[in-house]
Design a protein around this motif. Sequence first.
Motif, PDB file in Angstrom:
ATOM      1  N   MET A   5       0.857  -1.171   0.057  1.00 56.66           N
ATOM      2  CA  MET A   5      -0.154  -0.034   0.137  1.00 56.66           C
ATOM      3  C   MET A   5       0.781   1.310  -0.100  1.00 56.66           C
ATOM      4  O   MET A   5       0.515   2.171  -0.891  1.00 56.66           O
ATOM      5  CB  MET A   5      -1.173   0.008   1.162  1.00 56.66           C
ATOM      6  CG  MET A   5      -1.936  -1.024   1.018  1.00 56.66           C
ATOM      7  SD  MET A   5      -2.918  -1.066  -0.323  1.00 56.66           S
ATOM      8  CE  MET A   5      -3.819   0.673  -0.247  1.00 56.66           C
ATOM      9  N   PHE A   6       1.829   1.284   0.851  1.00 60.15           N
ATOM     10  CA  PHE A   6       2.775   2.464   0.763  1.00 60.15           C
ATOM     11  C   PHE A   6       3.481   2.684  -0.583  1.00 60.15           C
ATOM     12  O   PHE A   6       3.602   3.610  -1.108  1.00 60.15           O
ATOM     13  CB  PHE A   6       3.978   2.360   1.919  1.00 60.15           C
ATOM     14  CG  PHE A   6       3.539   2.691   3.128  1.00 60.15           C
ATOM     15  CD1 PHE A   6       3.095   4.176   3.501  1.00 60.15           C
ATOM     16  CD2 PHE A   6       3.672   1.723   4.031  1.00 60.15           C
ATOM     17  CE1 PHE A   6       2.822   4.403   4.519  1.00 60.15           C
ATOM     18  CE2 PHE A   6       3.355   2.294   5.451  1.00 60.15           C
ATOM     19  CZ  PHE A   6       2.884   3.456   5.739  1.00 60.15           C
ATOM     20  N   VAL A   9       0.735   3.883  -2.955  1.00 60.66           N
ATOM     21  CA  VAL A   9       0.335   5.330  -2.684  1.00 60.66           C
ATOM     22  C   VAL A   9       1.662   6.375  -3.095  1.00 60.66           C
ATOM     23  O   VAL A   9       1.661   7.229  -3.515  1.00 60.66           O
ATOM     24  CB  VAL A   9       0.143   5.713  -1.372  1.00 60.66           C
ATOM     25  CG1 VAL A   9       0.019   7.183  -0.897  1.00 60.66           C
ATOM     26  CG2 VAL A   9      -1.255   5.002  -0.787  1.00 60.66           C
ATOM     27  N   LEU A  12       1.624   6.934  -7.006  1.00 62.31           N
ATOM     28  CA  LEU A  12       0.504   7.673  -7.234  1.00 62.31           C
ATOM     29  C   LEU A  12       0.945   9.134  -6.857  1.00 62.31           C
ATOM     30  O   LEU A  12       0.647  10.135  -7.674  1.00 62.31           O
ATOM     31  CB  LEU A  12      -0.735   7.522  -6.737  1.00 62.31           C
ATOM     32  CG  LEU A  12      -1.462   6.020  -7.035  1.00 62.31           C
ATOM     33  CD1 LEU A  12      -2.650   5.773  -6.044  1.00 62.31           C
ATOM     34  CD2 LEU A  12      -1.790   5.892  -8.534  1.00 62.31           C
ATOM     35  N   ALA A  13       1.692   9.423  -5.957  1.00 61.84           N
ATOM     36  CA  ALA A  13       2.090  10.627  -5.323  1.00 61.84           C
ATOM     37  C   ALA A  13       3.095  11.092  -6.285  1.00 61.84           C
ATOM     38  O   ALA A  13       3.219  12.285  -6.673  1.00 61.84           O
ATOM     39  CB  ALA A  13       2.613  10.665  -3.911  1.00 61.84           C
ATOM     40  N   LEU A  34       5.704  13.224  -0.229  1.00 60.72           N
ATOM     41  CA  LEU A  34       4.708  12.224   0.056  1.00 60.72           C
ATOM     42  C   LEU A  34       5.218  10.703  -0.497  1.00 60.72           C
ATOM     43  O   LEU A  34       5.294   9.960   0.216  1.00 60.72           O
ATOM     44  CB  LEU A  34       3.228  12.272  -0.231  1.00 60.72           C
ATOM     45  CG  LEU A  34       2.218  11.279  -0.314  1.00 60.72           C
ATOM     46  CD1 LEU A  34       2.329  10.765   1.377  1.00 60.72           C
ATOM     47  CD2 LEU A  34       0.979  11.600  -0.762  1.00 60.72           C
ATOM     48  N   CYS A  38       6.509   7.527   1.421  1.00 66.93           N
ATOM     49  CA  CYS A  38       6.009   6.191   1.492  1.00 66.93           C
ATOM     50  C   CYS A  38       6.690   5.301   1.077  1.00 66.93           C
ATOM     51  O   CYS A  38       6.780   4.000   1.325  1.00 66.93           O
ATOM     52  CB  CYS A  38       4.674   6.209   0.333  1.00 66.93           C
ATOM     53  SG  CYS A  38       3.293   7.201   0.636  1.00 66.93           S
TER      54      CYS A  38
END
Length: 129
Positions: A5-6, A9, A12-13, A34, A38
């Motif tokens: 998940m990190f 994310v 995506l960031a 971010l 992550c």
Amino acid sequence: MTKIMFNIVGTLALILAVLGIFLPLLPTTPFVLLASACYMRGSDRLHGWLTTNKLFGSYIANIESGRGIPMRAKITAIIFLWISLSFSAWLIHVPWLWAFLLLTGIGVTVYLLMAKTLAPSRKGTEPAD
């Protein structure tokens, strides 16, 4: 599962950060930071790649090591932030959203102004013997 998940994310960031280079309404710096945070928690390999990246590497390394944010980056970020927020407020005719934009702008501006400023490089300025 948490590391995955990190990494998702963070990716995506990072995509949003790259888009922010070209789209003035999308901020780059928060998304790069971010992504770095992550990746730091999700993958040493991805974090290492990001911190050695030609485009973002030195910027992230300076912030993570506590050396600070370059003055030019601070000024540019604040200028584009307020231009973007003003344009958004002009387009959106909802007063409570104006308040949200104003508070966001003030918060980011205060953060950037209080963040440590990276001392300029002094290459070639040493006195001759």
